[in-house]
Write an enzyme that holds these catalytic residues in place. Structure first.
Site, PDB file in Angstrom:
ATOM      1  N   ASP A 124      89.638  32.000  31.665  1.00  0.00           N
ATOM      2  CA  ASP A 124      89.705  32.821  32.869  1.00  0.00           C
ATOM      3  C   ASP A 124      90.160  31.950  34.032  1.00  0.00           C
ATOM      4  OD1 ASP A 124      87.502  31.364  33.725  1.00  0.00           O
ATOM      5  OD2 ASP A 124      86.099  33.039  33.641  1.00  0.00           O
ATOM      6  N   ARG A 130      79.946  42.386  37.867  1.00  0.00           N
ATOM      7  CA  ARG A 130      80.226  41.207  38.692  1.00  0.00           C
ATOM      8  C   ARG A 130      81.336  41.541  39.684  1.00  0.00           C
ATOM      9  NH1 ARG A 130      82.199  35.198  36.567  1.00  0.00           N
ATOM     10  NH2 ARG A 130      82.950  34.399  38.559  1.00  0.00           N
TER      11      ARG A 130
END
Length: 548
Positions: free
Chosen positions: A464, A185
Site C-alpha cells: 500500500d 478507516r
C-alpha cells in the site's frame, strides 16, 4: 480529573457548537453524481451533516496541521521527540482507564485489512478473520469514484446485502454466515477531498469519510447490536486525539445516539505519537478501545521526523524488522501502555500473499509464524494479515499463546522503554541492491496508484502507500547525508537517476502494454519526491493532484 487548564479536554468542553445556515450552504459538491447510488450517498441530509462537521471542526483541523509543521521544524533544527512535561500528571496517575470495550471488539485475534473494492470487501468479510479494517486511506487510491463507491460498499456490507458478480467469468460473491466485524478507516487529517468544497476550498477528507460512514450506517449497525467502529490513522499528538473525541461527541449528539456508540482504535504509526500514547488514550477514553502498531508507517515517520539527524540514518528498509531494538521498544511500550489502561494492543501487518511455489510458500509460512509468535509473546492481543489465506495461520499462533482467551490485557511486558530505547539508531546494510529494490517497488506501486489502484501485489507482498513512502524516504535521507554505501561508493543523485532509469526500462520491457501505463509519470514523481530539498510530508498529497 487533572488540573491542566490548556489540555485538549478542557478546550473541548469550552467549544461552542455552530449550526450552518441552511439558506446559504457553504458546502458544494463538484464531483460527478455518476450513478443513482452516488446520489443516494450524497443526499441532502448527508451533505448537511458534512457541512455541519466542517463548520465546527475544519478550522481546528488546520490549526492542528500548523502545529505539526511547527513541531517538525523543531526536530529539523536538532531537537528530539520526548515525553511532555505538561502532561506528566496524566502519565503518573494509575487510576484512570478507558471506558469498557464492547463485546464485539474484545476478540481481535486476527484482523484482515484491505481496500474498498467491492469484491475484496466481500472476500475480507468472509475470510474468517475477527475484524476487517476497510481502508479508505493507504490501501485505496482516492479517485472520486473510488471514494463514493467505497461508501456504497460500506452501506451494503453493513446492511448484509453486498454482492458482486465478476464480469469476466460470471462468478458470484456474497456474504456468508458470521462475517468479520467491520471497522472503517477514514483518510488522515492531512488529506483533502477536492471534489467537495467547503467555503470554496477542498474539504477535509477525514470528515468526509467519517461523516458519510456514520450517516449511512449507524442505524443498520444499531439494529444488529453494534456500534460504529473506526480505525484512526497517523495521529501525532494528544490534541489531535482530542479533536477526534470532539467530533465523536458532536456526532453522537447530532444523531441522538448513545455516548460510546462510536468506538475507535488508533493506529500508533508516527514517532511523535509514541511519546504521547497515554495522553492519546486519556483524551479519547470515552471512545477508544485500543491501539495498533502500524509499523511500516512508523518506520517512515522515524525517517521523516529525524531526517536531518546524521546519527539517526536508517539502513536499507528491507533489513529493518521488528527485532530491531527501537521497534521492539515501540511494540512493548504500546502493549504496556494499553494494557495498564484497559485497552487492546494490536500487532502489525504480515503483507505476504500465498505462493504457488511450495518452497516459497514454506518460506512465507515460516516468516508469518515467526512474526506472529513474536507479537503474541510480546503481549499483543491480535495481529494483522493482508490475505485471507493467512488468517488461519495467524490465528493458530495466537490461539496457542492465548490458551482459550480472546485477548491478554492482563499481561504487561517487563522492561523500561524510555526515550533512548525508542530513538535508538539502527544498524544494517546500505547497498545498491536495496536502492534498486526500493525503486522497483515504489514505481510499480505509484504507477498503479495513479491508475486508481491502491492495494497492489508486488513480489509476493500486498503493498500500500506506506511502501512508496518508506522507499522514497529511505532514498531521500541517504542522498541528503551523502551516505557511503557498503562498497565504499558515495550515494549520489546522479547514481540514483541512472539506477532509476535502468529499473524503469526493465519494468517497461516486462510489461504487456507499457504504452497504456503510467510508468514515466510515476518515475518522474518518485525522482522529484526523493531528491527535492524540501521533504514532502506525504507523497500522496502531490500525487493526488495527478489523479484523473
Amino acid at each position: 480529573m487533572h488540573d491542566i487548564q490548556n489540555n485538549p479536554e478542557h478546550q473541548q468542553k469550552q467549544r461552542q457548537i455552530h449550526q450552518p445556515n441552511a439558506a446559504a450552504s457553504r458546502l458544494e459538491v463538484i464531483g460527478s453524481l455518476f450513478s443513482e447510488e452516488a446520489k443516494a450517498i450524497l443526499n441532502t441530509k448527508a451533505l448537511a451533516f458534512l457541512e455541519t462537521l466542517c463548520v465546527n471542526f475544519a478550522g481546528d483541523r488546520q490549526t492542528l496541521l500548523d502545529t505539526r509543521i511547527a513541531k517538525q521544524a523543531e526536530f529539523d533544527s536538532g531537537s528530539l521527540p520526548d515525553f511532555r512535561a505538561d502532561t506528566q500528571p496524566i502519565r503518573d496517575d494509575p487510576n484512570w482507564k478507558v471506558d469498557a470495550v464492547p463485546d464485539a471488539l474484545l476478540d481481535r485475534r486476527v484482523e484482515i485489512t484491505g481496500p474498498i473494492d467491492r469484491k475484496m470487501v466481500i472476500n475480507a468479510l468472509n475470510s474468517g478473520a475477527n475484524v476487517f479494517m476497510c481502508c479508505f486511506e493507504d490501501a485505496t487510491s482516492p479517485t472520486w469514484e473510488n471514494m463514493v463507491n467505497g461508501q456504497i460498499n460500506m452501506r451494503d456490507a453493513n446492511a448484509g446485502t453486498i454482492a458482486f458478480t465478476e464480469p469476466k467469468n460470471g462468478k458470484h460473491y456474497q456474504l456468508i454466515g458470521n462475517p468479520a466485524t467491520l471497522i472503517h478507516r477514514p483518510r488522515g487529517l492531512h488529506l483533502e477531498e477536492a471534489h467537495i468544497l467547503f467555503d470554496g476550498k477542498a474539504m477535509p477528507a477525514s470528515l468526509m469519510d467519517f461523516g458519510l460512514y456514520f450517516f449511512h450506517n449507524h442505524q443498520s449497525r444499531k439494529n444488529t447490536g453494534q456500534g460504529v467502529y473506526y480505525y484512526l490513522p497517523k495521529l501525532e499528538s494528544m490534541e489531535e486525539a482530542a479533536w477526534w473525541e470532539s467530533v465523536f461527541d458532536f456526532t453522537e449528539q447530532y444523531f441522538n445516539a448513545d455516548s460510546g456508540t462510536i468506538k475507535a482504535t488508533v493506529l500508533l504509526e508516527t514517532l511523535p505519537a509514541v511519546f504521547q500514547m497515554e495522553e492519546i488514550l486519556y483524551a479519547m477514553r470515552k471512545h477508544i478501545v485500543g491501539m495498533n502498531c502500524g509499523r511500516w508507517d512508523y518506520i517512515f515517520s522515524y525517517i521523516k521526523t529525524l531526517k536531518n539527524h546524521t546519527d539517526r540514518i536508517l539502513p536499507d528498509r528491507h533489513a529493518i524488522g521488528m527485532d530491531q531494538p527501537f521497534l521492539e521498544a515501540y511494540s512493548k511500550r504500546l502493549i504496556q501502555t494499553c494494557h495498564r489502561r484497559g485497552a487492546l494492543a494490536i500487532g502489525g501487518m504480515s503483507a505476504f500473499i500465498p505462493s504457488k511455489d511450495p518452497e516459497e510458500m514454506d518460506r512465507v509460512t515460516k516468516k508469518v509464524i515467526d512474526d506472529k509468535r513474536r507479537e503474541a509473546t510480546n503481549g499483543h492481543d491480535g495481529t494483522w494479515v493482508a490475505h485471507p489465506h493467512l488468517v488461519s495461520l495467524a490465528r493458530e499462533v495466537f490461539d496457542q499463546y492465548l490458551d482459550g482467551s480472546t485477548n491478554q490485557r492482563h499481561f504487561i511486558p517487563d522492561g523500561t522503554f524510555n526515550r533512548e530505547a525508542l530513538l535508538r539508531p539502527s544498524r544494517g546494510p546500505k547497498d545498491e541492491q536495496g536502492v534498486r529494490k526500493n525503486i522497483r517497488i515504489a514505481v510499480l506501486y505509484m504507477e498503479s496508484w495513479l491508475r486508481g489502484i491502491g492495494c497492489v501485489p508486488i513480489y509476493g507482498m500486498m503493498e500500500d502507500a506506506a511502501t512508496a513512502e518508506i522507499s522514497r524516504a529511505n532514498i531521500w535521507q541517504w542522498l541528503k547525508h551523502n551516505v557511503s554505501l557498503d562498497d565504499g561508493r558515495t550515494f549520489t543523485t546522479e547514481m540514483f537517476r541512472e539506477w532509476l532509469d535502468q529499473e524503469v526500462a526493465e519494468i517497461k520491457a516486462s510489461s504487456d502494454d507499457p504504452n497504456s501505463r503510467k510508468f514515466d509519470q510515476a518515475s518522474d514523481l518518485f525522482f522529484t519526491l526523493s531528491t527535492d530539498n524540501h521533504f514532502a510530508d506525504f507523497l500522496t498529497i502531490p500525487c493526488y493532484a495527478k489523479l484523473e
